[in-house]
Design a protein around this motif. Structure first.
Motif, PDB file in Angstrom:
ATOM      1  N   THR A  11      36.723 -44.294 -53.508  1.00  0.00           N
ATOM      2  CA  THR A  11      36.469 -45.392 -52.580  1.00  0.00           C
ATOM      3  C   THR A  11      35.498 -46.399 -53.184  1.00  0.00           C
ATOM      4  OG1 THR A  11      36.895 -44.053 -50.619  1.00  0.00           O
ATOM      5  CG2 THR A  11      35.513 -45.999 -50.323  1.00  0.00           C
ATOM      6  N   LEU A  12      34.419 -45.898 -53.758  1.00  0.00           N
ATOM      7  CA  LEU A  12      33.435 -46.792 -54.364  1.00  0.00           C
ATOM      8  C   LEU A  12      34.017 -47.506 -55.580  1.00  0.00           C
ATOM      9  CD1 LEU A  12      30.253 -44.537 -54.067  1.00  0.00           C
ATOM     10  CD2 LEU A  12      30.730 -46.627 -52.791  1.00  0.00           C
ATOM     11  N   ALA A  13      34.761 -46.793 -56.400  1.00  0.00           N
ATOM     12  CA  ALA A  13      35.379 -47.421 -57.574  1.00  0.00           C
ATOM     13  C   ALA A  13      36.343 -48.522 -57.166  1.00  0.00           C
ATOM     14  CB  ALA A  13      36.088 -46.369 -58.418  1.00  0.00           C
ATOM     15  N   LEU A  50      28.937 -36.169 -55.806  1.00  0.00           N
ATOM     16  CA  LEU A  50      29.781 -37.117 -55.088  1.00  0.00           C
ATOM     17  C   LEU A  50      31.212 -36.593 -54.995  1.00  0.00           C
ATOM     18  CD1 LEU A  50      29.860 -39.976 -53.822  1.00  0.00           C
ATOM     19  CD2 LEU A  50      30.507 -40.833 -56.091  1.00  0.00           C
ATOM     20  N   PRO A  51      31.755 -36.446 -53.796  1.00  0.00           N
ATOM     21  CA  PRO A  51      33.143 -35.996 -53.648  1.00  0.00           C
ATOM     22  C   PRO A  51      34.114 -36.982 -54.293  1.00  0.00           C
ATOM     23  CG  PRO A  51      31.962 -35.826 -51.557  1.00  0.00           C
ATOM     24  CD  PRO A  51      31.084 -36.608 -52.484  1.00  0.00           C
ATOM     25  N   VAL A  52      35.235 -36.458 -54.749  1.00  0.00           N
ATOM     26  CA  VAL A  52      36.225 -37.280 -55.435  1.00  0.00           C
ATOM     27  C   VAL A  52      36.679 -38.440 -54.562  1.00  0.00           C
ATOM     28  CG1 VAL A  52      38.548 -37.298 -56.421  1.00  0.00           C
ATOM     29  CG2 VAL A  52      37.001 -35.389 -56.906  1.00  0.00           C
ATOM     30  N   VAL A  68      28.097 -53.209 -51.110  1.00  0.00           N
ATOM     31  CA  VAL A  68      28.448 -51.881 -50.626  1.00  0.00           C
ATOM     32  C   VAL A  68      27.180 -51.042 -50.589  1.00  0.00           C
ATOM     33  CG1 VAL A  68      29.768 -49.776 -51.083  1.00  0.00           C
ATOM     34  CG2 VAL A  68      30.762 -52.027 -51.597  1.00  0.00           C
ATOM     35  N   GLY A  69      26.845 -50.526 -49.431  1.00  0.00           N
ATOM     36  CA  GLY A  69      25.651 -49.709 -49.296  1.00  0.00           C
ATOM     37  C   GLY A  69      25.944 -48.239 -49.516  1.00  0.00           C
ATOM     38  N   VAL A  70      24.988 -47.558 -50.141  1.00  0.00           N
ATOM     39  CA  VAL A  70      25.043 -46.098 -50.285  1.00  0.00           C
ATOM     40  C   VAL A  70      23.660 -45.545 -49.980  1.00  0.00           C
ATOM     41  CG1 VAL A  70      25.337 -44.148 -51.857  1.00  0.00           C
ATOM     42  CG2 VAL A  70      26.900 -46.084 -51.990  1.00  0.00           C
ATOM     43  N   ASP A  71      23.613 -44.543 -49.128  1.00  0.00           N
ATOM     44  CA  ASP A  71      22.363 -43.864 -48.820  1.00  0.00           C
ATOM     45  C   ASP A  71      22.710 -42.427 -48.450  1.00  0.00           C
ATOM     46  OD1 ASP A  71      19.345 -45.162 -47.976  1.00  0.00           O
ATOM     47  OD2 ASP A  71      19.761 -43.099 -47.360  1.00  0.00           O
ATOM     48  N   ILE A  72      21.788 -41.536 -48.683  1.00  0.00           N
ATOM     49  CA  ILE A  72      22.038 -40.123 -48.367  1.00  0.00           C
ATOM     50  C   ILE A  72      21.846 -39.834 -46.881  1.00  0.00           C
ATOM     51  CG2 ILE A  72      19.692 -39.251 -48.731  1.00  0.00           C
ATOM     52  CD1 ILE A  72      21.013 -36.906 -50.310  1.00  0.00           C
ATOM     53  N   ASP A 111      27.235 -45.437 -63.529  1.00  0.00           N
ATOM     54  CA  ASP A 111      28.566 -45.237 -64.114  1.00  0.00           C
ATOM     55  C   ASP A 111      29.671 -45.903 -63.306  1.00  0.00           C
ATOM     56  OD1 ASP A 111      27.433 -43.777 -66.157  1.00  0.00           O
ATOM     57  OD2 ASP A 111      27.953 -41.820 -65.326  1.00  0.00           O
ATOM     58  N   LEU A 112      29.413 -46.188 -62.024  1.00  0.00           N
ATOM     59  CA  LEU A 112      30.399 -46.859 -61.178  1.00  0.00           C
ATOM     60  C   LEU A 112      30.459 -48.365 -61.431  1.00  0.00           C
ATOM     61  CD1 LEU A 112      29.702 -44.980 -57.837  1.00  0.00           C
ATOM     62  CD2 LEU A 112      31.895 -44.994 -59.047  1.00  0.00           C
TER      63      LEU A 112
END
Length: 291
Positions: A189-191, A182-184, A151-155, A219-220
């Motif tokens: 979604t990531l969790a 990070l919005p709830v 899963v990719g995350v970038d700003i 933490d995720l």
């Protein structure tokens, strides 16, 4: 100051031998280079860029080059202007891999593969959060050793667009998100991906990913998950003011981060051909980060 030109094949005056100076893969671990899409390879080969004179010294945060634009003019790109770089197919790879010899993703996946083998953990069981994912080079290397869920995350929206354009199908999900707030909905979604590994390669420090964003990503990850990171050695010194030195150093000392492999290696060359040295760490998450 006159730049040093680099031609469409990645070779330039005084640079041919320098690009070959790359960190070796860990002994006994074969990490093949994944094939690139033909159109990306063609775009990468066609690009022409020039570096500052080799005797010009810049801080890593201020490095730059000029790139030949379609109309014939030369445009200047700072290396940390990722939003602009990602919009040009092949330019990121041209600058950092072809010319400056970056090898961090391959090197770190090699360390991870070795650690997984020693622990008897198949790469296919990893569910990776790739923080600072950019245009997907780390996901490409992970897929080559058997990781099936990343899963990719970038700003940057430009980073996600480049990953989908240049390396489609490598990420199960790619979220554009600021992990400092990070919005709830995105957190849920990531969790939901049940992440058990975190990779942060060539992305920490210099204001790109602050400590608070790293903490959110950490933490995720599930307890006992894997953490793979690189960081410039200066950020781990006692004089560090970025926040990473205390966070990571104390977490290692407390056992919250259980280091499995740690190597100092050449991340890439600077524009003056001097080596940029990073710490590569593969660890297990045993507790909350310090601080």
């Amino acid at each position: 100051m006159a730049p040093t030109a680099v031609n469409g094949t990645g070779n330039g005056t005084g640079r041919e031998h320098e690009v070959l100076h790359r960190a070796p893969a860990p002994a006994g671990v074969a990490v093949p280079a994944p094939p690139l899409p033909a159109d990306l390879q063609a775009a990468r080969a066609a690009l022409r860029l020039a570096l500052p004179e080799p005797n010009s010294k810049f801080s890593q945060d201020d490095e730059w080059c000029v790139v030949a634009e379609p109309g014939g003019a030369w445009g200047e790109y700072r290396f940390h202007d990722y939003d602009r770089i990602f919009q040009v197919p092949g330019l990121y790879e041209k600058i950092f891999y072809d010319v400056l010899g970056c090898d961090s993703p391959r090197f770190m996946v090699g360390l991870l593969s070795e650690a997984l083998a020693q622990a008897g953990v198949p790469a296919s069981t990893l569910r990776v959060l790739d923080l600072g994912a950019g245009n997907g080079i780390m996901a490409e290397e992970l897929a080559a050793v058997g990781v099936e869920h990343a899963v990719g995350v970038d700003i940057l929206t430009e980073a996600r667009d480049a990953a989908l354009r240049d390396r489609p199908g490598l990420y199960a999900d790619y979220q554009v998100a600021d992990l400092t707030r990070l919005p709830v909905g995105q957190r849920e979604t990531l969790a939901g991906h049940r992440l058990n590994a975190l990779t942060v390669v060539a992305a920490l420090g210099f204001g790109d990913i602050p400590p608070a964003a790293f903490r959110t990503a950490y933490d995720l990850v599930e307890p006992d998950g894997w953490v793979v990171l690189t960081i410039k050695d200066a950020f781990l010194e006692e004089t560090d003011t970025s926040g990473f030195g205390g966070m990571i150093g104390e977490s290692i000392r407390s056992g919250a981060l259980e280091v499995v492999r740690r190597e100092r290696f050449q991340h890439r060359l600077a524009t003056d051909a001097s080596p940029l040295l990073y710490e590569g760490i593969v660890a297990r998450k045993r507790g909350a980060l310090a601080g």
